[in-house]
Design a protein around this motif. Structure first.
Motif, PDB file in Angstrom:
ATOM      1  N   PHE A 123       0.848  -1.186   0.000  1.00 35.07           N
ATOM      2  CA  PHE A 123       0.000   0.000   0.000  1.00 35.07           C
ATOM      3  C   PHE A 123       0.885   1.238   0.000  1.00 35.07           C
ATOM      4  CE2 PHE A 123      -2.283  -3.360   2.143  1.00 35.07           C
ATOM      5  CZ  PHE A 123      -3.533  -3.313   1.550  1.00 35.07           C
ATOM      6  N   PHE A 124       0.285   2.381  -0.340  1.00 35.93           N
ATOM      7  CA  PHE A 124       1.028   3.641  -0.332  1.00 35.93           C
ATOM      8  C   PHE A 124       1.159   4.227   1.071  1.00 35.93           C
ATOM      9  CE2 PHE A 124      -0.385   3.640  -4.817  1.00 35.93           C
ATOM     10  CZ  PHE A 124       0.866   3.728  -5.409  1.00 35.93           C
ATOM     11  N   THR A 125       0.175   3.973   1.955  1.00 37.04           N
ATOM     12  CA  THR A 125       0.197   4.586   3.279  1.00 37.04           C
ATOM     13  C   THR A 125       0.156   3.521   4.380  1.00 37.04           C
ATOM     14  OG1 THR A 125      -2.208   4.747   3.459  1.00 37.04           O
ATOM     15  CG2 THR A 125      -1.055   6.594   2.398  1.00 37.04           C
ATOM     16  N   PRO A 126       0.729   3.823   5.544  1.00 40.07           N
ATOM     17  CA  PRO A 126       0.637   2.896   6.673  1.00 40.07           C
ATOM     18  C   PRO A 126      -0.808   2.691   7.133  1.00 40.07           C
ATOM     19  CG  PRO A 126       2.182   4.684   7.163  1.00 40.07           C
ATOM     20  CD  PRO A 126       1.543   4.991   5.858  1.00 40.07           C
ATOM     21  N   LEU A 127      -1.641   3.714   6.979  1.00 42.64           N
ATOM     22  CA  LEU A 127      -3.044   3.604   7.377  1.00 42.64           C
ATOM     23  C   LEU A 127      -3.754   2.510   6.579  1.00 42.64           C
ATOM     24  CD1 LEU A 127      -5.457   4.670   9.003  1.00 42.64           C
ATOM     25  CD2 LEU A 127      -5.873   6.260   7.124  1.00 42.64           C
ATOM     26  N   ASP A 128      -3.505   2.472   5.268  1.00 45.51           N
ATOM     27  CA  ASP A 128      -4.117   1.439   4.428  1.00 45.51           C
ATOM     28  C   ASP A 128      -3.642   0.046   4.833  1.00 45.51           C
ATOM     29  OD1 ASP A 128      -5.580   3.290   2.972  1.00 45.51           O
ATOM     30  OD2 ASP A 128      -4.050   3.471   1.406  1.00 45.51           O
ATOM     31  N   ALA A 129      -2.359  -0.067   5.154  1.00 47.42           N
ATOM     32  CA  ALA A 129      -1.806  -1.355   5.587  1.00 47.42           C
ATOM     33  C   ALA A 129      -2.444  -1.805   6.906  1.00 47.42           C
ATOM     34  CB  ALA A 129      -0.293  -1.265   5.727  1.00 47.42           C
ATOM     35  N   LYS A 130      -2.612  -0.863   7.833  1.00 48.30           N
ATOM     36  CA  LYS A 130      -3.240  -1.191   9.119  1.00 48.30           C
ATOM     37  C   LYS A 130      -4.701  -1.606   8.936  1.00 48.30           C
ATOM     38  CE  LYS A 130      -0.272   1.793  11.881  1.00 48.30           C
ATOM     39  NZ  LYS A 130      -0.202   3.031  12.662  1.00 48.30           N
ATOM     40  N   ALA A 131      -5.400  -0.919   8.051  1.00 43.18           N
ATOM     41  CA  ALA A 131      -6.801  -1.260   7.786  1.00 43.18           C
ATOM     42  C   ALA A 131      -6.902  -2.650   7.157  1.00 43.18           C
ATOM     43  CB  ALA A 131      -7.436  -0.219   6.871  1.00 43.18           C
ATOM     44  N   TYR A 132      -5.960  -2.971   6.288  1.00 42.77           N
ATOM     45  CA  TYR A 132      -5.926  -4.295   5.649  1.00 42.77           C
ATOM     46  C   TYR A 132      -5.677  -5.382   6.697  1.00 42.77           C
ATOM     47  CZ  TYR A 132      -4.306  -7.972   2.426  1.00 42.77           C
ATOM     48  OH  TYR A 132      -4.134  -9.146   1.739  1.00 42.77           O
ATOM     49  N   ILE A 133      -4.752  -5.132   7.602  1.00 44.83           N
ATOM     50  CA  ILE A 133      -4.472  -6.098   8.679  1.00 44.83           C
ATOM     51  C   ILE A 133      -5.723  -6.308   9.529  1.00 44.83           C
ATOM     52  CG2 ILE A 133      -3.190  -6.436  10.837  1.00 44.83           C
ATOM     53  CD1 ILE A 133      -0.788  -5.071   9.454  1.00 44.83           C
ATOM     54  N   ALA A 134      -6.395  -5.222   9.883  1.00 43.17           N
ATOM     55  CA  ALA A 134      -7.614  -5.325  10.691  1.00 43.17           C
ATOM     56  C   ALA A 134      -8.690  -6.114   9.951  1.00 43.17           C
ATOM     57  CB  ALA A 134      -8.128  -3.936  11.053  1.00 43.17           C
ATOM     58  N   GLU A 135      -8.839  -5.864   8.660  1.00 36.45           N
ATOM     59  CA  GLU A 135      -9.835  -6.593   7.867  1.00 36.45           C
ATOM     60  C   GLU A 135      -9.506  -8.084   7.802  1.00 36.45           C
ATOM     61  OE1 GLU A 135     -12.098  -6.259   3.561  1.00 36.45           O
ATOM     62  OE2 GLU A 135     -10.128  -5.325   3.769  1.00 36.45           O
TER      63      GLU A 135
END
Length: 138
Positions: free
Chosen positions: A99-111
């Motif tokens: 992902f481009f941002t850490p926020l997107d990566a964190k959201a993906y992990i949560a999902e």
């Protein structure tokens, strides 16, 4: 089913380096789970639809010709032509998605933790045995 999720980073670009934030997902299936996937032919079941990851140029993917697509499918398997998360992808080994941002990566992990992987486990459990007869009165 043993799951290991870890964040990874990589630099991309020659002149203007961009840091991409990835998630490496490793799922180790039990022998019983592998048998269910094989017996019920569940390898191609899509667990999560994903777009082109941040480390791949979407324009190049869109402009691939038929010969290029056939070559990729022949050398890397048909899963290499799309980026969806499937049982086949997880059976091959670690799956890294950027992902481009850490926020997107964190959201993906949560999902993955809260929705996708528990449902995948449940899906395998429900496919373990055939349906049984049942009678009831309404």
């Amino acid at each position: 089913m043993k799951v290991d999720i870890k964040p990874v980073e990589k630099k991309q670009g020659m002149i203007r380096k961009t840091t991409l934030h990835g998630v490496e997902l490793t799922v180790i299936f039990s022998e019983e789970e592998k048998a269910i996937i094989k017996e019920r032919d569940l390898a191609s079941v899509t667990l999560l639809e994903r777009d082109v990851p941040a480390d791949v140029d979407p324009e190049k993917v869109a402009n691939r010709g038929l010969v290029k697509k056939l070559a990729i499918a022949a050398t890397s398997g048909i899963d290499a032509l799309n980026y969806d998360l499937t049982f086949a992808t997880l059976l091959k080994g670690p799956d890294t998605y950027f992902f481009f941002t850490p926020l997107d990566a964190k959201a993906y992990i949560a999902e993955l933790k809260e929705d996708i992987l528990p449902k995948a486990k449940e899906y395998l459990e429900y496919n373990a045995e055939a349906a049984s007869a049942d009678s009831f009165e309404l």
